[in-house]
Design a protein around this motif. Structure first.
Motif, short mmCIF file in Angstrom:
data_model
loop_
_atom_site.label_atom_id
_atom_site.label_comp_id
_atom_site.label_asym_id
_atom_site.label_seq_id
_atom_site.Cartn_x
_atom_site.Cartn_y
_atom_site.Cartn_z
N VAL A 113 13.26 37.56 -25.81
CA VAL A 113 13.20 36.59 -25.31
C VAL A 113 13.93 35.66 -26.86
O VAL A 113 13.38 36.05 -27.72
CB VAL A 113 11.25 35.82 -26.01
CG1 VAL A 113 11.42 34.07 -25.29
CG2 VAL A 113 10.70 36.51 -24.78
N ARG A 114 14.88 34.91 -25.84
CA ARG A 114 15.41 33.44 -27.26
C ARG A 114 14.83 32.65 -28.15
O ARG A 114 14.23 31.78 -27.40
CB ARG A 114 16.99 33.13 -26.94
CG ARG A 114 17.24 34.26 -26.63
CD ARG A 114 19.30 33.78 -25.68
NE ARG A 114 19.34 34.54 -24.96
CZ ARG A 114 19.34 34.64 -23.56
NH1 ARG A 114 19.84 33.30 -23.08
NH2 ARG A 114 20.27 35.46 -22.83
N ARG A 115 14.33 33.15 -29.32
CA ARG A 115 13.79 31.53 -29.94
C ARG A 115 14.50 30.58 -30.46
O ARG A 115 15.71 31.13 -31.10
CB ARG A 115 13.31 32.60 -31.24
CG ARG A 115 12.07 33.43 -30.96
CD ARG A 115 10.80 33.35 -30.19
NE ARG A 115 10.25 34.49 -30.15
CZ ARG A 115 9.18 34.61 -29.20
NH1 ARG A 115 8.44 33.29 -28.98
NH2 ARG A 115 8.43 35.63 -29.49
N LYS A 116 14.18 29.36 -30.66
CA LYS A 116 14.64 28.26 -30.87
C LYS A 116 14.79 28.38 -32.25
O LYS A 116 14.15 28.67 -33.18
CB LYS A 116 13.90 26.93 -31.00
CG LYS A 116 13.94 26.61 -28.94
CD LYS A 116 13.26 25.23 -28.56
CE LYS A 116 13.61 24.94 -27.17
NZ LYS A 116 12.68 23.55 -26.98
N LYS A 117 15.67 27.76 -32.76
CA LYS A 117 16.21 27.15 -34.01
C LYS A 117 15.61 26.08 -34.65
O LYS A 117 16.09 25.16 -34.27
CB LYS A 117 17.35 28.07 -34.62
CG LYS A 117 18.45 28.96 -34.21
CD LYS A 117 20.04 29.00 -34.04
CE LYS A 117 20.14 31.10 -33.92
NZ LYS A 117 21.49 30.65 -34.73
N ARG A 118 14.55 26.68 -35.60
CA ARG A 118 13.64 25.38 -35.65
C ARG A 118 14.58 24.40 -36.39
O ARG A 118 14.46 23.04 -36.52
CB ARG A 118 12.85 25.86 -35.67
CG ARG A 118 11.79 26.50 -35.66
CD ARG A 118 10.59 26.42 -34.93
NE ARG A 118 10.27 27.09 -33.33
CZ ARG A 118 9.85 26.05 -32.75
NH1 ARG A 118 9.87 24.87 -31.73
NH2 ARG A 118 9.15 26.56 -31.29
N ASN A 119 15.27 25.07 -38.01
CA ASN A 119 15.65 24.22 -38.54
C ASN A 119 16.95 23.35 -38.40
O ASN A 119 17.01 22.63 -39.00
CB ASN A 119 16.92 25.00 -39.94
CG ASN A 119 18.03 26.00 -39.21
OD1 ASN A 119 17.88 25.82 -37.93
ND2 ASN A 119 18.48 26.41 -40.09
#
Length: 170
Positions: A113-119
């Motif tokens: 699962v690709r995670r969103k880059k929160r920064n």
């Protein structure tokens, strides 16, 4: 007469253990069965019994899942795996999402699962402040346009500011 009562878990674990100990150490079947608490007759029945249809289907399902997992490089989740199995007719039986999910979970198969880059995402306050600044500038621009630049036909082609100045000077 003793009955073969097994507590939950995997079925046939006692029989598998007896078979392994007999093959590895050569211990007698009678002693191993007595220790495990099952009859020799039950052990030999288990030994002769072939794989059930359900076990065969589960093995076929697992092999089809592993093939799809390699093809798609681990990107298919439970629903995607189920739809791919159905659309490509890889199985001779019907496997629903629940069965595919349980098979994947029990064998440790997961999708990447690709995670969103929160920064990269601004905080909510920053969005609100940016929007307020944009709103202020757009309102100021609209006021300036309607007062100083737009000419009205009802005011003899004068802008609102020119019309006000003319009315005050008269």
């Amino acid at each position: 007469m003793r009955r073969n009562k097994q507590q939950g878990g995997e079925k046939g674990i006692r029989q598998k253990t007896i078979r392994e100990l007999n093959e590895e150490y050569g211990w007698s079947i009678s002693e191993l069965c007595r220790t495990a608490g099952i009859t020799r007759d039950a052990y030999y029945k288990w030994l002769k019994r072939g794989t059930s249809n359900n076990q065969q289907e589960q093995e076929d399902l697992l092999s089809a899942i592993m093939d799809l997992e390699k093809e798609h490089k681990g990107t298919l989740g439970y629903l995607g795996m189920t739809t791919q199995l159905a659309s490509e007719n890889r199985l001779y039986f019907k496997a629903g999402i629940k069965r595919v999910t349980n098979c994947m979970r029990s064998n440790g198969i997961t999708s990447n699962v690709r995670r969103k880059k929160r920064n990269r995402i601004k905080r909510r306050e920053e969005y609100i402040n940016d929007n307020l600044e944009e709103l202020k500038t757009s309102v100021q621009g609209a006021i300036d346009y309607f007062n100083r630049k737009r000419a009205y036909a009802s005011k003899n082609g004068l802008t609102a500011e020119q019309f006000r100045n003319q009315a005050v000077s008269c």
